[in-house]
Design a protein around this motif. Sequence first.
Motif, mmCIF file in Angstrom:
data_model
loop_
_atom_site.group_PDB
_atom_site.id
_atom_site.type_symbol
_atom_site.label_atom_id
_atom_site.label_comp_id
_atom_site.label_asym_id
_atom_site.label_seq_id
_atom_site.Cartn_x
_atom_site.Cartn_y
_atom_site.Cartn_z
ATOM 1 N N UNK A 15 0.822 -1.212 0.000
ATOM 2 C CA UNK A 15 0.000 0.000 0.000
ATOM 3 C C UNK A 15 0.856 1.263 0.000
ATOM 4 N N UNK A 16 2.159 1.090 0.155
ATOM 5 C CA UNK A 16 3.056 2.247 0.185
ATOM 6 C C UNK A 16 3.019 3.007 1.492
ATOM 7 N N UNK A 17 2.513 2.376 2.547
ATOM 8 C CA UNK A 17 2.398 3.028 3.847
ATOM 9 C C UNK A 17 3.630 2.676 4.682
ATOM 10 N N UNK A 18 4.667 3.479 4.524
ATOM 11 C CA UNK A 18 5.952 3.217 5.178
ATOM 12 C C UNK A 18 5.840 3.242 6.699
ATOM 13 N N UNK A 19 5.086 4.191 7.226
ATOM 14 C CA UNK A 19 4.939 4.307 8.683
ATOM 15 C C UNK A 19 4.255 3.065 9.270
#
Length: 103
Positions: A65-69
């Motif tokens: 999802x590209x949610x690094x955090x």
Amino acid sequence: MIFFYLDNEFHQTFYTATKRDEVWNWLANLSLQLDRYRFLRIKQTDMPLDKLIDQHAKILDAVEAGNEELAGQRAFDHLNLMLAEKDELLQQFPDYFSDEGRK
């Protein structure tokens, strides 16, 4: 026992995907204590394999999802689950680890 090898492959895939193969190779050469711990953990504790697999899936979902955090938080939670049983295994198998591995 196959879980141990699949788990390593899962982790290596993340290093490869982020173009950090050299870090994986370095860790693999230095990870005798960690591998010994992980192997004992699989064999000697009631390790929740379903929970570990679920954690891997959630880490992967966050990365995709590209949610690094969120991926970072999920990876942190995953590592903390591993460390939760550290003291118990070190007490059970004190001769299996060097003093450096106990810190």
